[in-house]
Write a protein that holds these residues in place. Structure first.
Motif, short mmCIF file in Angstrom:
data_model
loop_
_atom_site.label_atom_id
_atom_site.label_comp_id
_atom_site.label_asym_id
_atom_site.label_seq_id
_atom_site.Cartn_x
_atom_site.Cartn_y
_atom_site.Cartn_z
N UNK A 118 0.79 -1.29 -0.02
CA UNK A 118 0.11 0.03 -0.13
C UNK A 118 0.95 1.47 -0.07
N UNK A 119 1.83 1.29 0.73
CA UNK A 119 2.57 2.65 1.06
C UNK A 119 3.34 2.65 -0.35
N UNK A 120 4.05 1.95 -0.79
CA UNK A 120 4.84 1.89 -2.24
C UNK A 120 3.67 2.36 -3.37
N UNK A 121 2.45 1.91 -3.25
CA UNK A 121 1.36 2.36 -4.26
C UNK A 121 1.33 3.73 -4.12
N UNK A 122 1.02 4.22 -2.99
CA UNK A 122 0.97 5.69 -2.89
C UNK A 122 2.04 6.42 -2.96
N UNK C 147 21.31 2.28 10.71
CA UNK C 147 19.99 2.40 10.60
C UNK C 147 19.82 1.95 9.02
N UNK C 148 20.76 2.15 8.16
CA UNK C 148 20.70 1.66 6.85
C UNK C 148 20.22 0.26 6.54
N UNK C 149 20.55 -0.72 7.78
CA UNK C 149 19.94 -1.92 7.61
C UNK C 149 18.58 -2.23 7.33
N UNK C 150 17.73 -1.19 7.65
CA UNK C 150 16.37 -1.18 7.51
C UNK C 150 15.85 -1.03 6.10
N UNK C 151 17.09 -0.68 5.38
CA UNK C 151 16.64 -0.33 3.80
C UNK C 151 16.98 -1.51 2.87
N UNK C 163 10.56 -8.46 6.15
CA UNK C 163 9.12 -7.58 5.60
C UNK C 163 7.80 -7.86 6.57
N UNK C 164 8.03 -9.07 7.28
CA UNK C 164 6.90 -9.22 8.02
C UNK C 164 7.00 -8.58 9.31
N UNK C 165 7.88 -7.89 9.58
CA UNK C 165 7.80 -7.15 10.75
C UNK C 165 7.20 -5.78 10.87
N UNK C 172 8.67 2.17 5.95
CA UNK C 172 8.09 2.39 4.67
C UNK C 172 6.78 3.48 4.89
N UNK C 173 5.99 3.19 5.93
CA UNK C 173 4.98 4.12 6.21
C UNK C 173 5.29 5.66 6.60
#
Lengths: 207, 408, 469
Positions: A118-122, C147-151, C163-165, C172-173
């Protein structure tokens, strides 16, 4: 919109060989005057012309005959791309390339992937809306001939303008100016091309 | 804007009075016969009574949510002092007063409580420690008392707005608008609390062990999405009879389409939140509810719900061109209503005590009850609408609604 | 209530209260709003506020250096309470950052024209709040240099993030939210930056605002696409706003910890975020309109509407508290019941009742019109709301962790001076950035305000002009 196009029309200039017209710029005092004049200009068959306003004016699109933009489709494309990217990225990284079980969840856990999809879509839709708008509008733009006219600085405050480009096939310095004047302009001027257009944004002599 | 809208100068049919009261409409009688007949058949073949009541609850909830959605629209219109929706508000007022019918038709549910809800059966509660703990809330007298309260609030609110709005048709007094606006805020508070607990009582307690704090919001989201679809459909149908053709324009329909779309997305958001959190935490006391809906044929039903209640209307109603075409919008609205009914079916039917797991228990009673309720509500709604003009013709913001235009 | 206040916020259903007061025409609007930026010196209050807030910002960086030097042991986090102030502050600031995009996107879609007076400042506030928010998880990871480990980038270790975390969903949000809010804010500002460019008196200003204005010339052909882009961004930002705090809530709600795992968390967090965001917008704008002479644009009516939204969202938050409490009992789960009793009567009851008082009781004052129209009283109440919303996150984070399933591991969390200093310091960063914004960028969306004025309608002067296609 393209200054170099004006060169074809050198002969139509008032002083052939000396100066080249970039176009005619006419000032209006109210939105109503502007809309009325826009109808006249459109009906006179001009194609490369524009209205300039401090804020979008209701009904002006229709008066000018502006076609609906394709921006929505660009955004849709961006959105689909972002959606597929999110889906593919999470599937490939967590289920294929580097599989490991965590908190008893399946390797490919679609419900847990929805938020990032969802976030990447937005994200991609929004970026395509913004950059799509800029690209379709030809912005950022270093200079436009209308900025050479001092009065034009009020277009971002309280004045309304119509510009007709010299590159328009119907363009004629006298006729075009006369049309705008008769359409209710408080001042229609021919703007001449300059030798050195090195200034950024507006033409302002203050330093 | 004033010059555009002088309602008195417009020639338009705005009333559908044909002199028929509720009980002289054939629809009402056919509806009563369907429900009564179905009930009688079920009653005399003892084992089918529970099945009939399931269907009855299903149809009952569907129409209850639509009437409550109408009440919500009236409340929110006044709360936000909306101008654009004035010409639609009367229809919502008329639908909301149909809540008296919901109150009346609630009696069979009370009579059949033991068939529907395990907590209402003393012999089951006696062997279930969890139900004993919940007995302070889940017991028959308190249940009845709560529902008396809910209906008092709902019918009270619906009638208040119906009555004052009707008075304004006669007097044109803007102070009435002010009075309605004042009540709308506390009204909304009461409304949200009552529908929350009503959803717990009516649907969540079907599985008395299960609990979810978001359930009231879920109930609300489906209710509002389907109400907007119903309103769009109603306007389109009424206009086919040459009524309201000028006061409700394509701009209003466009907005109803947008609102339906918006609440479909909101429903998906709430449904996903509930599902994902329960799926992720994977606690046995919660996952059972979803597990039953993923067994056997119900797995397909769940997927149909996901696709049909979200993806289809989402993609269909996205385009402005569809929302502005009556035929297409009506088709979308019918689909949304169908899916709302399916959502309720999906919530109500897969209960442990309703029979075999993994099988979708379609039964002719489902259709009979739906048809019966539809006819009764049709008659009631029609009766409310025929009594007065279909728009609040002297509302101070009517001019705004008549001149309303979407900006893009 | 003064007569003036009554006229501005009139409830008379036969007319709509004006959005811009005073005798403004388009030119005077440009003059007033650009004047704030163009004046050689800001008001004295600005200097005082900026000095104080930048000192707090400095405190933040000093403590940050100390934290980096010594390690997160300088914080109060300990074994059961591994998420202390840093996460509380993160959720608090992300929440504050919700009002801006709500005002610019959701109120736009609902055609709430009054939003034009406040949306620019609110969007700016959003950006700054999200900046404050992003700092905390980044330093909370302990090894703050990685923190770049998150990318997700291909690396020599052959590893990918999980990505299940939900913690990665946050990356991302919040990242998307920051980017989209920035784009939205900047795009909305382009026409106003052009105003500043066209009025610039010095070469420096002309160049800077000229670059920022990307050559905007008010072309109607541009406006056409610009407006469509704005609408699309609003339509995209609306679900985005909802998703961001929902994802933040899922950091808690996907767990099995009582008090964290409850399905209403996503919408409840969103309502709380809007609630606190609006309170913060009011906290900032009430002094700002006074200092910079913007009372004609941010009128009493704007503030009254904000008070109403605070009341509405505060009531939703109260609804969520009640439903949670009821459901804890109704679930029949002993540990759920204990958690909620422990919150309200246990060692953290002081925090719980501050939260209930500030978030549920205080906004009820806004039922009274006199209070909604009393600007400085409203300002005080909004500050209380901010306090309450900070404590809400404190109650959620700390009380659930401190007393979980195993009584032998229970402990009482006490923040250290570094925790408190960094919280105060983050306010310093936030206010400093906001004050700089007030000084250098147009605080009011000039073009949008003009558009809502009656003179902007081509039908304003003459009824029939005959635009027919």
């Amino acid at each position: 919109m393209d200054e170099s196009g004006a060169k074809e029309h050198v002969d139509r200039g008032e002083f052939p060989g000396h100066r080249t017209a970039s176009g005619v710029l006419a000032e209006f005092e109210t939105p109503a005057d502007l809309v009325r004049a826009a109808v006249r200009v459109r009906e006179a068959g001009y194609r490369r012309w524009d209205a300039h306003t401090p804020f979008p004016i209701h009904g002006l699109d229709r008066a000018m005959g502006i076609k609906d933009t394709a921006l929505g489709w660009i955004v849709l494309g961006g959105g689909i791309f972002g959606c597929l990217l999110g889906l593919w990225m999470q599937w490939w990284t967590n289920a294929v390339d580097y599989p490991f079980i965590i908190s008893g969840k399946p390797l490919w856990s679609l419900p847990a992937n929805i938020p990032i999809i969802f976030e990447l879509t937005i994200l991609f839709s929004a970026l395509s809306a913004f950059f799509g708008m800029l690209i379709l509008n030809g912005l950022p733009k270093h200079h436009h001939w209308a900025f050479s006219e001092d009065r034009f600085s009020r277009v971002t405050s309280d004045r309304y303008f119509i510009s007709i480009e010299a590159s328009d096939s119907n363009f004629d310095i006298e006729e075009s100016r006369a049309l705008l004047e008769s359409a209710g302009s408080v001042g229609a001027k021919v703007v001449w091309e300059r030798e050195h257009e090195d200034k950024l944004g507006s033409d302002n002599d203050g330093d | 804007m004033e010059q555009l809208a002088n309602p008195d100068q417009r020639e338009e049919k705005r009333n559908l009075d044909d002199g028929r009261t509720w009980f002289s409409t054939p629809a009402a009688w056919v509806g009563l016969i369907l429900l009564g007949g179905g009930g009688a058949v079920a009653f005399f073949s003892e084992d089918r009574l529970q099945r009939f009541l399931q269907s009855y609850l299903f149809a009952y909830t569907f129409f209850l949510t639509l009437a409550l959605g109408a009440l919500f629209f009236v409340l929110i219109s006044h709360l936000t002092r909306a101008g654009w929706s004035v010409t639609l508000r009367r229809l919502a007022e008329d639908l909301a007063v149909c809540l008296w019918l919901s109150a009346l038709l609630f009696v069979p549910i009370i009579l059949g409580l033991g068939h529907l809800y395990e907590w209402a059966r003393p012999e089951i509660v006696a062997n279930d420690a969890l139900l004993q703990e919940k007995e302070a809330y889940l017991n028959v007298p308190f249940f009845i008392l709560r529902w008396v309260f809910y209906f008092t609030v709902w019918i009270g609110l619906a009638h208040y707005f119906y009555r004052l709005s009707g008075q304004q048709d006669e007097t044109g007094d803007p102070a009435l608008t002010l009075r309605m606006e004042r009540l709308s805020a506390p009204g909304m508070l009461l409304f949200s609390l009552t529908i929350t607990f009503a959803s717990f009582d009516l649907l969540m307690s079907l599985d008395a062990h299960w609990f979810s704090t978001i359930f009231g919001v879920y109930f609300f989201s489906g209710m509002v999405a389907s109400f907007f679809a119903l309103l769009a459909l109603l306007v389109i149908v009424i206009q086919r009879f040459g009524i309201l053709e000028q006061s409700v324009t394509v701009e209003h329909l466009h907005d109803l389409g947008k609102l339906t779309f918006g609440f479909i997305v909101f429903w998906a958001y709430i449904a996903f939140s509930q599902y994902m959190l329960i799926w992720y935490a994977n606690l046995p006391e919660e996952t059972g509810w979803y597990e039953r809906r993923q067994e056997g044929a119900w797995m397909w039903a769940s997927l149909v719900l996901l696709v049909g209640h979200f993806f289809v209307p989402f993609l269909f109603l996205m385009s402005k061109h569809i929302k502005r075409r009556k035929g297409l919008l009506a088709a979308g609205a019918c689909w949304v209503l169908l899916m709302h009914a399916f959502d309720l079916y999906w919530i109500i039917m897969p209960q442990k005590h309703f029979g075999e797991a993994g099988r979708i228990p379609f039964h002719p009673f489902d259709v009979v009850c739906m048809a019966g309720f539809a006819l009764l509500f049709f008659a009631a709604g029609r009766d409310a609408m025929r009594r007065r003009c279909l728009i609040p013709q002297r509302d101070p913001r009517l001019a705004e609604a008549l001149a309303f235009e979407n900006e893009s | 209530m003064s007569v003036e206040a009554f006229n501005v916020t009139s409830d008379d259903p036969t007319r709509r209260a004006p959005l811009v007061l005073g005798d403004h025409d388009f030119e005077s609007i440009t003059d007033t709003v650009c004047g704030v930026v163009e004046k050689p010196k800001p008001p004295v209050a600005w200097y005082i506020a900026f000095t104080i807030s930048s000192l707090f910002a400095l405190l933040f960086f000093v403590l940050l250096a100390y934290l980096f030097g010594v390690g997160i042991g300088v914080w109060g986090v300990q074994n059961p309470v591994g998420w202390g102030f840093a996460i509380v502050n993160f959720v608090f600031w992300v929440g504050i950052g919700h009002a801006g995009t709500l005002i610019s996107a959701i109120l736009f879609l609902f055609r709430q024209k009054w939003r034009t007076g406040i949306n620019r400042a609110a969007e700016a506030m959003t950006i700054f709040a999200v900046i404050c928010a992003l700092i905390f998880p980044a330093i909370h990871i302990g090894r703050w240099w990685m923190p770049y480990y998150m990318i997700p980038y291909p690396n020599q270790m052959g590893m990918w993030p999980n990505f299940r975390s939900p913690l990665l969903w946050d990356v991302f949000a919040v990242g998307t939210y920051f980017t989209v809010s920035l784009v939205f804010w900047y795009m909305g500002m382009i026409p106003d930056l052009a105003s500043l460019r066209d009025r610039a008196q010095t070469r420096t200003r002309q160049v800077i605002y000229g670059i920022l204005a990307v050559g905007w010339r008010g072309s109607q052909r541009h406006w056409h696409r610009y407006e469509r882009a704005y609408l699309l961004l609003a339509a995209l930002a609306t679900p985005l706003v909802l998703s961001v705090h929902s994802v933040v809530s899922m950091d808690f709600a996907v767990s099995i910890l009582p008090g964290w795992h409850t399905t209403i968390f996503p919408p409840y967090f969103v309502a709380g975020a809007i609630f606190s965001g609006f309170a913060m917008v009011a906290t900032l704008l009430i002094p700002a309109r006074q200092w910079f002479g913007l009372k004609d644009f941010i009128t009493l009516r704007h503030l009254e509407n904000m008070a109403k939204i605070i009341l509405a969202t505060g009531s939703i938050v109260g609804y969520a508290y009640s439903v949670e409490f009821f459901m804890a009992w109704y679930s029949g789960s002993a540990i759920e019941q204990f958690t909620f009793l422990n919150r309200s009567l246990g060692p953290y009851m002081w925090a719980y009742w501050i939260m209930v008082f500030c978030n549920v009781v205080v906004p009820q004052a806004f039922w009274i019109k006199r209070i909604r129209c009393n600007v400085w009283l409203m300002w005080c109440l909004c500050i209380l709301v901010n306090v309450g919303m900070w404590f809400e996150r404190f109650v959620i984070v700390v009380s659930s962790l401190a007393n979980d399933f195993l009584p032998s591991s229970w402990d009482y969390y006490t923040p250290t001076f570094v925790d408190l200093g960094m919280l105060a310091g983050s306010f310093g960063i936030f206010f400093s950035l906001f004050l700089l914004f007030c000084r250098y960028l147009p605080m009011i969306a000039i073009a949008e305000v003009k558009r809502t004025m009656p003179q902007a309608d081509p039908h304003y002067h003459s009824a029939a002009i005959g635009v027919e296609d």
